[in-house]
Enzyme design. Structure first.
Site, PDB file in Angstrom:
ATOM      1  N   HIS A 496       0.722  -1.097  -0.382  1.00 24.05           N
ATOM      2  CA  HIS A 496       0.025  -0.353   0.102  1.00 24.05           C
ATOM      3  C   HIS A 496       0.759   1.045  -0.414  1.00 24.05           C
ATOM      4  CE1 HIS A 496      -3.303  -3.048   1.197  1.00 24.05           C
ATOM      5  NE2 HIS A 496      -3.805  -2.377   0.479  1.00 24.05           N
ATOM      6  N   HIS A 536      -5.961   8.149  -1.515  1.00 26.99           N
ATOM      7  CA  HIS A 536      -7.038   6.536  -1.452  1.00 26.99           C
ATOM      8  C   HIS A 536      -6.682   5.812  -0.073  1.00 26.99           C
ATOM      9  CE1 HIS A 536      -4.982   3.287  -3.964  1.00 26.99           C
ATOM     10  NE2 HIS A 536      -6.222   2.331  -2.822  1.00 26.99           N
ATOM     11  N   ASP A 647      -9.246  -0.138  -7.280  1.00 30.06           N
ATOM     12  CA  ASP A 647      -8.429  -0.439  -5.756  1.00 30.06           C
ATOM     13  C   ASP A 647      -8.109  -1.682  -5.769  1.00 30.06           C
ATOM     14  OD1 ASP A 647      -6.690   0.166  -3.500  1.00 30.06           O
ATOM     15  OD2 ASP A 647      -8.690  -0.920  -1.954  1.00 30.06           O
TER      16      ASP A 647
END
Length: 893
Positions: A496, A536, A647
């Site tokens: 991430h 995000h 995503d």
């Protein structure tokens, strides 16, 4: 018309029955008693004090039938007469509850003639009788003096009339006292409500707050002076803010008691030097005198020493006689200031944690009487409010300090979170390649070959291709600085990170352009979606929401739902608010609110919990053939599904990209699992348990089936131009399923930093010797089965199971080792080398091992299970069907 005695008696009872004013009631009682008994004058005393210190107070004194109420009340208040129980005639009646009828007052030793001497009046006969309530307790004493009808004494008839009338009067007096108490309680409650309001109105001014509380307490309790000693606040504030979220303890009800001993006083006397602030309110002054007493001032003040005693013991002290109390407590020195002091009520002030933060002190009641239990109860309420006010003021002050610190921290964070000027200038000067150069339009985009600077250029190109820079008048230098700042605020976690954000944004770009979904969006929504994709996962820590909750992290306390997603959005806002980073600066207020709403909703939608909440509503719209997505709710649903699709889009990338990304995801999950074992001492779930890494292919298949395929399928049904996402996911599912099946056969595959090959590869060279490997081969004679007509009832178990290979490893098997092993095995079977490569043979896994038409004659089976060494070059097993056996062995390997 004259009334007879009975009628007069009833009329006088009715006269007092409904009277609730205690002064008026007592005046009527004395006047009416005079009428009934022909007494010259009378007095009425009310019982006061504590159970251990009861006394009588003259409510009205020497009242005749002609005495006006106002005059009687004024005289009684001006010359307050106090008679202890057991002293004098009235005191003896109160103590014994027995009537006293004296015919000649001066002949009775209990009679006090001082009043006669002052007034010149001569008392002859006295009739004194107790007044009791319904429980039989003394509430007062009534006394009448001298007959006016010529008689020298009160006879039995007078006594009986007096007793009967006072019985009714006792009920009236008790009712009047209850009414008076209710009025006082109402007033007390009003004062306390005002104090509660003051606590919040004066929370930034401690001096005003304490002064107001002291003023109200002094007026309500009618005392001469009021003082408040505050403990050193610096010693008490250390844990205020840390305990804000803790449930405060209930304050225990404190009963006043006499402090008898001081054995532990000297050991705890270190508290004495902690008084740093003193508030004093006395006389008619409405403003408190605030001082900071020195150690010398405290040690030479008896009142301060008493306050220190209370702070040390934590108990309320109600002192009736200061001089006697000081003599009993020789550790406290008597100073001259107590010469004019008689009674003291001293009580500790505590905060929510029951820590003593001060002492409140009342000195001398205006009436000269001691403080009662009722006074102590009322004063306790003031002390509680004082403690709450002080505590609240401290918290407010600390909150202001924290806010100031937060502003400083945000300024520092904003400075360090913003990209440097040199980097910004370089990016501004860099040429930006076309979108095709970065493969931005393709769903197979990968960032593996891009350097960090190229990733920023690719983002700029996406904004340019969507015409956002010119459409919304975004200054190019601001856009460059913002992109670099966003990249800087991603942590270097394994998955991430900034590159993941880039891939998500590129997938959104491809869906909008290649997938033709931009026709369903406004330019402002496209801007919001791209910003949301890039932001995000800002400041992601490599751990999920559940981990934040389990560890009770500050983020979990700050955000109770979608913890990390709310934090990502807040970081996004922080960057936008940093100087030189607001890419929305040219938007109108309405457009700014709209785009920020889009960004927030889109970022929160990346929480899979939100996806599951919205999915059914989206599926229902699609199944109903919805084609108009312009409604606010429907647009929000569509954007949420698009964010989730972007995503998880790594699942739709080409296999050589997907399995590398899966390894990064797995490593990040395993790191969290290690933290859970270390910090929480708990067993992590399977996908985060490093010891269960071989289950990853199976879990990937489950992830695809539960989340990815249903989402891409429904999107493709409505927007067919994004079909590559669905097809790529299907292809990767087949690959993961294949790996899952191989893992079930005992093959591991994720022991290395990369998984370039789907089957586990170990270090090995072509020359390494194969040793310490044992295997078992069982061969099925297919012709034997056919000869039995397919009935396997007579076939041995090892033949019915088909051909099997079991390898017991004492070391790591590399690809070269397996190749040599297969060659050795084949050579041992027929003495010849296999004609098909390992890669080619692996494609025969689906071949039917029970084919009834073998290409070579049937061969006898090897018999029972045979055990061989890997170094063996020969075998007594005979020949077998080579192509089928090789396919099976290679599939197993």
């Amino acid at each position: 018309m004259e009334l007879d005695e009975g009628e007069l008696f009833m009329e006088l009872i009715r006269d007092v029955a409904n009277e609730l004013d205690i002064d008026v009631l007592c005046h009527k009682i004395l006047v009416n008693v005079g009428l009934l008994t022909h007494a010259d004058r009378g007095s009425l005393f009310l019982a006061k004090g504590t159970p251990n210190n009861k006394y009588l107070v003259a409510k009205l004194f020497d009242v005749t039938q002609k005495t006006a109420l106002k005059d009687a009340v004024t005289r009684a208040r001006a010359e307050e007469i106090i008679i202890p129980f057991g002293i004098g005639i009235a005191g003896m009646v109160a103590q014994t509850k027995e009537m006293i009828n004296i015919k000649e007052a001066y002949m009775d030793a209990r009679f006090n003639c001082e009043i006669d001497l002052k007034t010149g009046y001569k008392t002859n006969a006295i009739l004194c009788m107790p007044i009791c309530n319904y429980e039989g307790d003394i509430i007062g004493v009534a006394q009448i003096i001298n007959k006016t009808n010529g008689c020298m004494e009160f006879d039995e008839h007078d006594v009986e009339i007096f007793r009967r009338y006072l019985t009714f009067c006792g009920i009236g007096i008790q009712n009047a006292q209850l009414f008076e108490m209710s009025v006082q309680e109402y007033r007390r409650n009003q004062i306390l409500l005002n104090l509660a309001r003051s606590i919040f109105e004066e929370q930034n001014n401690l001096e005003c707050l304490v002064t107001k509380i002291m003023t109200e307490a002094r007026e309500l309790l009618k005392c001469e002076r009021c003082s408040v000693f505050l403990v050193d606040l610096d010693c008490c504030e250390e844990s205020h803010l840390e305990k804000i979220i803790e449930k405060p303890h209930q304050l225990e009800q404190r009963a006043t008691r006499a402090i008898k001993g001081g054995d532990s006083f000297e050991e705890k006397q270190k508290m004495r030097n902690r008084f740093t602030v003193l508030f004093e309110l006395g006389g008619e002054s409405q403003a408190a005198n605030v001082s900071r007493p020195s150690i010398n001032d405290l040690s030479h003040s008896t009142l301060a020493q008493i306050a220190q005693f209370v702070a040390t013991t934590g108990q309320t002290v109600n002192i009736c006689d200061v001089h006697d109390w000081v003599r009993e407590h020789n550790q406290i020195r008597a100073e001259g200031e107590i010469d004019s002091t008689h009674a003291i009520l001293c009580m500790p002030i505590v905060n929510a944690q029951k820590t003593v933060i001060g002492v409140a002190q009342l000195i001398n009641k205006a009436s000269g009487l001691p403080f009662t239990e009722s006074d102590a109860s009322i004063f306790e309420a003031f002390a509680i409010f004082c403690g709450l006010g002080i505590h609240n003021t401290q918290m407010y002050e600390n909150a202001c300090k924290l806010m100031a610190k937060q502003k400083v921290a945000l300024e520092c964070l904003s400075y360090h979170a913003t990209a440097g000027q040199d980097q910004t200038e370089k990016l501004i000067q860099d040429p930006i390649a076309e979108a095709e150069t970065y493969n931005l339009y393709s769903f197979t985009f990968t960032d593996f070959d891009l350097v960090d600077d190229d990733t920023c250029r690719a983002v700029l190109r996406m904004f340019m291709q969507c015409n956002l820079v010119s459409q919304f008048h975004i200054p190019y230098d601001v856009l460059c600085r913002w992109v670099l700042s966003v990249r800087k605020n991603y942590r270097p976690v394994k998955y991430h990170n900034w590159r993941h954000a880039l891939n998500v944004a590129q997938t959104m770009f491809a869906m909008l352009k290649t997938g033709k979904m931009e026709r369903f969006m406004t330019d402002l929504e496209i801007l919001g979606l791209l910003v949301a994709c890039l932001c995000h996962d800002l400041d992601h820590r490599g751990t999920n929401n559940a981990f934040q909750t389990k560890t009770e992290s500050p983020l979990a306390i700050l955000y109770t739902t979608s913890t990390m997603e709310h934090h990502h959005f807040d970081q996004c806002v922080m960057i936008l608010n940093s100087e030189g980073n607001n890419i929305f600066q040219a938007l109108s207020p309405e457009d700014y609110r709209s785009v920020m709403k889009t960004v927030e909703s889109a970022i929160l939608s990346t929480d899979l919990a939100m996806y599951f909440k919205k999915r059914n509503a989206f599926l229902e719209l699609v199944e109903n053939g919805e084609f108009d997505w312009q409604g606010e709710e429907k647009k929000d649903l569509l954007c949420g599904m698009m964010m989730t699709a972007c995503d998880v889009s790594a699942i739709a990338k080409p296999w050589e990209v997907q399995h590398r990304v899966a390894k990064l995801v797995a490593d990040e999950f395993f790191d969290q699992g290690d933290l859970e074992k270390l910090q929480l001492n708990t067993q992590p779930v399977a996908m985060m348990d490093r010891e269960r890494k071989d289950e990853l292919p199976k879990m990937q298949v489950g992830f695809i089936d539960v989340i990815c395929l249903p989402l891409y399928r429904v999107l493709c049904d409505t927007f067919p131009w994004i079909t590559p996402l669905y097809e790529g996911t299907l292809e990767n599912r087949r690959n993961w399923q294949d790996l899952a099946e191989k893992v079930e056969m005992g093959l591991t595959w994720i022991d290395h930093d990369t998984i370039d090959k789907p089957v586990e590869e170990f270090a090995g060279c072509a020359d390494e010797e194969i040793k310490d490997i044992e295997f078992t081969v069982t061969t099925l004679n297919c012709n034997q089965q056919s000869q039995h007509g397919g009935d396997d009832s007579h076939t041995p178990e090892h033949q019915r199971s088909g051909s099997r290979l079991s390898i017991k490893k004492t070391g790591a098997l590399g690809k070269v080792v397996r190749s040599k092993l297969s060659k050795t095995l084949y050579n041992s079977m027929d003495g010849s080398k296999p004609k098909t490569s390992l890669k080619l043979l692996e494609s025969h896994v689906s071949e039917d091992m029970d084919d009834k038409s073998p290409t070579s004659p049937s061969q006898p089976h090897l018999g029972s299970v045979g055990r061989m060494s890997a170094s063996s070059s020969t075998s007594s097993a005979g020949t077998v069907d080579k192509s089928k056996k090789r396919s099976k062995l290679c599939a197993l390997l």
